[in-house]
Write a protein that holds these residues in place. Structure first.
Motif, PDB file in Angstrom:
ATOM      1  N   LEU A 324       0.810  -1.212   0.000  1.00  0.00           N
ATOM      2  CA  LEU A 324       0.000   0.000   0.000  1.00  0.00           C
ATOM      3  C   LEU A 324       0.848   1.268   0.000  1.00  0.00           C
ATOM      4  O   LEU A 324       0.377   2.326  -0.408  1.00  0.00           O
ATOM      5  CB  LEU A 324      -0.913  -0.008   1.236  1.00  0.00           C
ATOM      6  N   HIS A 325       2.101   1.167   0.435  1.00  0.00           N
ATOM      7  CA  HIS A 325       2.950   2.343   0.582  1.00  0.00           C
ATOM      8  C   HIS A 325       4.242   2.216  -0.223  1.00  0.00           C
ATOM      9  O   HIS A 325       4.779   1.126  -0.395  1.00  0.00           O
ATOM     10  CB  HIS A 325       3.295   2.574   2.055  1.00  0.00           C
ATOM     11  N   ILE A 326       4.730   3.370  -0.676  1.00  0.00           N
ATOM     12  CA  ILE A 326       5.994   3.484  -1.386  1.00  0.00           C
ATOM     13  C   ILE A 326       6.804   4.572  -0.705  1.00  0.00           C
ATOM     14  O   ILE A 326       6.266   5.613  -0.317  1.00  0.00           O
ATOM     15  CB  ILE A 326       5.767   3.841  -2.870  1.00  0.00           C
ATOM     16  N   ASP A 341      -2.675   4.987  -3.745  1.00  0.00           N
ATOM     17  CA  ASP A 341      -3.939   5.537  -4.237  1.00  0.00           C
ATOM     18  C   ASP A 341      -4.117   7.002  -3.870  1.00  0.00           C
ATOM     19  O   ASP A 341      -5.220   7.541  -3.980  1.00  0.00           O
ATOM     20  CB  ASP A 341      -5.113   4.706  -3.710  1.00  0.00           C
ATOM     21  N   GLU A 342      -3.044   7.669  -3.432  1.00  0.00           N
ATOM     22  CA  GLU A 342      -3.116   9.094  -3.111  1.00  0.00           C
ATOM     23  C   GLU A 342      -1.981   9.838  -3.789  1.00  0.00           C
ATOM     24  O   GLU A 342      -0.874   9.306  -3.925  1.00  0.00           O
ATOM     25  CB  GLU A 342      -3.061   9.315  -1.591  1.00  0.00           C
ATOM     26  N   GLU A 343      -2.239  11.085  -4.187  1.00  0.00           N
ATOM     27  CA  GLU A 343      -1.282  11.817  -5.004  1.00  0.00           C
ATOM     28  C   GLU A 343      -0.274  12.625  -4.190  1.00  0.00           C
ATOM     29  O   GLU A 343       0.683  13.159  -4.750  1.00  0.00           O
ATOM     30  CB  GLU A 343      -2.034  12.752  -5.953  1.00  0.00           C
ATOM     31  N   CYS A 344      -0.482  12.736  -2.891  1.00  0.00           N
ATOM     32  CA  CYS A 344       0.416  13.504  -2.038  1.00  0.00           C
ATOM     33  C   CYS A 344       1.019  12.596  -0.974  1.00  0.00           C
ATOM     34  O   CYS A 344       0.404  11.594  -0.588  1.00  0.00           O
ATOM     35  CB  CYS A 344      -0.323  14.658  -1.371  1.00  0.00           C
ATOM     36  N   PRO A 345       2.202  12.927  -0.469  1.00  0.00           N
ATOM     37  CA  PRO A 345       2.804  12.094   0.577  1.00  0.00           C
ATOM     38  C   PRO A 345       1.928  12.041   1.822  1.00  0.00           C
ATOM     39  O   PRO A 345       1.251  13.012   2.160  1.00  0.00           O
ATOM     40  CB  PRO A 345       4.138  12.801   0.877  1.00  0.00           C
ATOM     41  N   VAL A 346       1.965  10.908   2.513  1.00  0.00           N
ATOM     42  CA  VAL A 346       1.226  10.789   3.770  1.00  0.00           C
ATOM     43  C   VAL A 346       2.133  11.068   4.963  1.00  0.00           C
ATOM     44  O   VAL A 346       1.654  11.422   6.048  1.00  0.00           O
ATOM     45  CB  VAL A 346       0.581   9.390   3.909  1.00  0.00           C
ATOM     46  N   SER A 385      -7.763  -1.709   2.939  1.00  0.00           N
ATOM     47  CA  SER A 385      -9.176  -1.893   2.609  1.00  0.00           C
ATOM     48  C   SER A 385      -9.418  -3.314   2.122  1.00  0.00           C
ATOM     49  O   SER A 385      -8.486  -4.032   1.734  1.00  0.00           O
ATOM     50  CB  SER A 385      -9.592  -0.899   1.522  1.00  0.00           C
ATOM     51  N   LEU A 386     -10.685  -3.734   2.145  1.00  0.00           N
ATOM     52  CA  LEU A 386     -11.042  -5.048   1.618  1.00  0.00           C
ATOM     53  C   LEU A 386     -10.657  -5.156   0.151  1.00  0.00           C
ATOM     54  O   LEU A 386     -10.174  -6.195  -0.298  1.00  0.00           O
ATOM     55  CB  LEU A 386     -12.547  -5.296   1.790  1.00  0.00           C
ATOM     56  N   HIS A 388      -8.146  -3.655  -1.399  1.00  0.00           N
ATOM     57  CA  HIS A 388      -6.710  -3.845  -1.537  1.00  0.00           C
ATOM     58  C   HIS A 388      -6.308  -5.269  -1.171  1.00  0.00           C
ATOM     59  O   HIS A 388      -5.485  -5.886  -1.860  1.00  0.00           O
ATOM     60  CB  HIS A 388      -5.963  -2.847  -0.645  1.00  0.00           C
ATOM     61  N   LEU A 389      -6.900  -5.830  -0.123  1.00  0.00           N
ATOM     62  CA  LEU A 389      -6.583  -7.196   0.276  1.00  0.00           C
ATOM     63  C   LEU A 389      -6.997  -8.196  -0.799  1.00  0.00           C
ATOM     64  O   LEU A 389      -6.286  -9.163  -1.077  1.00  0.00           O
ATOM     65  CB  LEU A 389      -7.269  -7.517   1.603  1.00  0.00           C
ATOM     66  N   CYS A 390      -8.153  -7.956  -1.428  1.00  0.00           N
ATOM     67  CA  CYS A 390      -8.619  -8.834  -2.511  1.00  0.00           C
ATOM     68  C   CYS A 390      -7.690  -8.736  -3.719  1.00  0.00           C
ATOM     69  O   CYS A 390      -7.352  -9.754  -4.345  1.00  0.00           O
ATOM     70  CB  CYS A 390     -10.047  -8.476  -2.913  1.00  0.00           C
ATOM     71  N   ARG A 391      -7.281  -7.505  -4.054  1.00  0.00           N
ATOM     72  CA  ARG A 391      -6.348  -7.327  -5.164  1.00  0.00           C
ATOM     73  C   ARG A 391      -5.042  -8.076  -4.897  1.00  0.00           C
ATOM     74  O   ARG A 391      -4.525  -8.791  -5.755  1.00  0.00           O
ATOM     75  CB  ARG A 391      -6.047  -5.843  -5.363  1.00  0.00           C
ATOM     76  N   MET A 392      -4.505  -7.894  -3.699  1.00  0.00           N
ATOM     77  CA  MET A 392      -3.243  -8.543  -3.355  1.00  0.00           C
ATOM     78  C   MET A 392      -3.364 -10.058  -3.462  1.00  0.00           C
ATOM     79  O   MET A 392      -2.467 -10.741  -3.969  1.00  0.00           O
ATOM     80  CB  MET A 392      -2.843  -8.162  -1.930  1.00  0.00           C
ATOM     81  N   ALA A 393      -4.481 -10.609  -3.003  1.00  0.00           N
ATOM     82  CA  ALA A 393      -4.662 -12.064  -2.994  1.00  0.00           C
ATOM     83  C   ALA A 393      -4.705 -12.632  -4.403  1.00  0.00           C
ATOM     84  O   ALA A 393      -4.037 -13.624  -4.725  1.00  0.00           O
ATOM     85  CB  ALA A 393      -5.923 -12.430  -2.232  1.00  0.00           C
ATOM     86  N   ILE A 394      -5.474 -11.988  -5.284  1.00  0.00           N
ATOM     87  CA  ILE A 394      -5.650 -12.554  -6.619  1.00  0.00           C
ATOM     88  C   ILE A 394      -4.460 -12.249  -7.518  1.00  0.00           C
ATOM     89  O   ILE A 394      -4.087 -13.059  -8.379  1.00  0.00           O
ATOM     90  CB  ILE A 394      -6.963 -12.066  -7.265  1.00  0.00           C
ATOM     91  N   ARG A 395      -3.807 -11.103  -7.299  1.00  0.00           N
ATOM     92  CA  ARG A 395      -2.703 -10.749  -8.183  1.00  0.00           C
ATOM     93  C   ARG A 395      -1.439 -11.540  -7.881  1.00  0.00           C
ATOM     94  O   ARG A 395      -0.501 -11.554  -8.677  1.00  0.00           O
ATOM     95  CB  ARG A 395      -2.428  -9.244  -8.105  1.00  0.00           C
TER      96      ARG A 395
END
Length: 420
Positions: A324-326, A341-346, A385-386, A388-395
């Motif tokens: 989720l983070h870079i 998924d956000e355009e500015c640093p957190v 999020s659900l 993101h977890l689903c994406r991670m699992a299938i990808r």
């Protein structure tokens, strides 16, 4: 591709909490040249941390004990004084399950290093498997160091002893990376414009030379399943290679200056690249599309000023293990943490002359190197999020094209895909 956001005052963004520092000792006559810390790395199992102190020296420390020292003695920690508190291991008879500190003299300036672990049931790709000098066991942990003279030295992490000396490159070895599948396949990237593939289970035999770069190769990274290699270099180069056929898959076009670092997301679905054009791009490597742009200069430099701004060159990029983070590190004396998924640093953190960064194995800490020393920050901790977890699992098991061809409703396919 995401549009560039309005200018955000980064002074208002949350500051990352400092975890600790490993400060290399200095003397009044110690010149800065040769002291640069070009590389930091964590062992795959989280047992060790390594970094280049400059002047040929690599320091290996047990990571858990290093963290304990931070908690006990505060954030500052002089690197060579750690040895007074950590036991050393100087003989083969010492127990391997007790991590011990080592100081390694590599004989030349160290530009790159990487840990590699062995899985004995993984078949070697070499032809001659009848006899080898080294029989790597399941608990084997190796450290590869890429040097200024073109050599790659392979060390036993547990004993600190030199095992192999690989000598086919003719220029600086700018990056090294092990295949994550435990095969002990090593890839090196060099200023001689080539990538070389080595099989350490075959005594370091060089299996293949990957040619395609017209200029220096700055970095390389494996996908999590070891099937794809990304290499980046001068002249805007971002190449993807099929590591079963040792052939180029495609070139990714979009950067405007030298590309100096790359890393895949933990599920292999995304690729982050960092460039002197002041940008980090997040790609879908399977279709060659830029999904997100993280700019370090506003307004962004136009293509005609391909050099970007000298004080905004991005030096390093690292993908967190939560996917989720870079983290990015630039010449403007800042470390930035971004959400994909956000355009500015957190979160942000100050760092002068930073050259490299890497997340710890569990993703809780970011290490960044500068002039022989290392600085550590706590990373953003957010519940995924659900979606993101689903994406991670299938990808982890199928690429973009297969996800889009699944016999499921289009809305579900959209839910499972990383979108522009």
């Amino acid at each position: 591709m995401a549009s560039f956001p309005p200018r955000v005052n980064e002074k208002l963004i949350a500051r990352s909490r400092t975890v600790g520092e490993l400060l290399a000792p200095t003397s009044p006559f110690d010149k800065k040249c040769g002291r640069e810390n070009w590389t930091v790395a964590f062992a795959p199992d989280g047992s060790y941390f390594a970094w280049s102190q400059g002047h040929r020296i690599v320091k290996l420390v047990p990571w858990s004990q290093c963290l304990s020292n931070f908690l006990l003695h505060g954030t500052k920690n002089v690197a060579n004084s750690v040895s007074t508190r950590l036991p050393r291991q100087n003989s083969d008879s010492a127990q391997k399950n007790k991590p011990c500190e080592h100081i390694i003299d590599c004989g030349d300036i160290v530009w790159s290093l990487a840990f590699g672990s062995s899985v004995p049931e993984k078949q070697s790709r070499c032809v001659n498997i009848e006899w080898h000098r080294f029989k790597f066991g399941q608990d084997q942990l190796l450290l590869a160091t890429g040097l200024n003279n073109g050599r790659i030295k392979i060390w036993d992490v547990y004993t600190g002893k030199l095992l192999l000396n690989l000598m086919d490159h003719t220029e600086v070895v700018r990056d090294v990376t092990f295949a994550p599948d435990g095969s002990l396949i090593l890839v090196s990237a060099s200023r001689d414009k080539t990538l070389r593939v080595w099989d350490l289970k075959d005594d370091g035999n060089m299996m293949k030379v990957l040619r395609g770069h017209q200029n220096w190769v700055y970095g390389c990274a494996f996908s999590p399943d070891s099937s794809i290699l990304c290499s980046v270099g001068a002249s805007k180069a971002v190449f993807l290679w099929d590591m079963d056929k040792y052939s180029m898959i495609r070139k990714l076009e979009g950067h405007h200056n030298d590309v100096v670092a790359c890393e895949f997301s933990p599920d292999g679905a995304l690729l982050a690249t960092a460039s002197y054009d002041t940008r980090v791009y997040v790609w879908d490597p399977y279709i060659g599309v830029i999904l997100m742009e993280f700019g370090h200069l506003f307004p962004p430099p136009t293509p005609i000023f391909a050099g970007g701004a000298n004080d905004r060159w991005v030096r390093s990029v690292s993908f967190s293990h939560d996917g989720l983070h870079i983290a990015s590190l630039a010449d403007d004396k800042m470390v930035r943490f971004w959400r994909i998924d956000e355009e500015c640093p957190v979160q942000v953190a100050p760092l002068n002359n930073g050259l490299c960064c890497s997340f710890s194995t569990d993703g809780s800490v970011l290490a960044a190197g500068q002039d022989g020393s290392v600085y550590f920050w706590a990373t953003p901790r957010q519940v995924s999020s659900l979606q993101h977890l689903c994406r991670m699992a299938i990808r982890r098991v199928m690429p973009t094209s297969q996800v889009k061809n699944l016999p499921i409703p289009s809305k579900v396919v959209e839910f499972l895909c990383y979108q522009i």
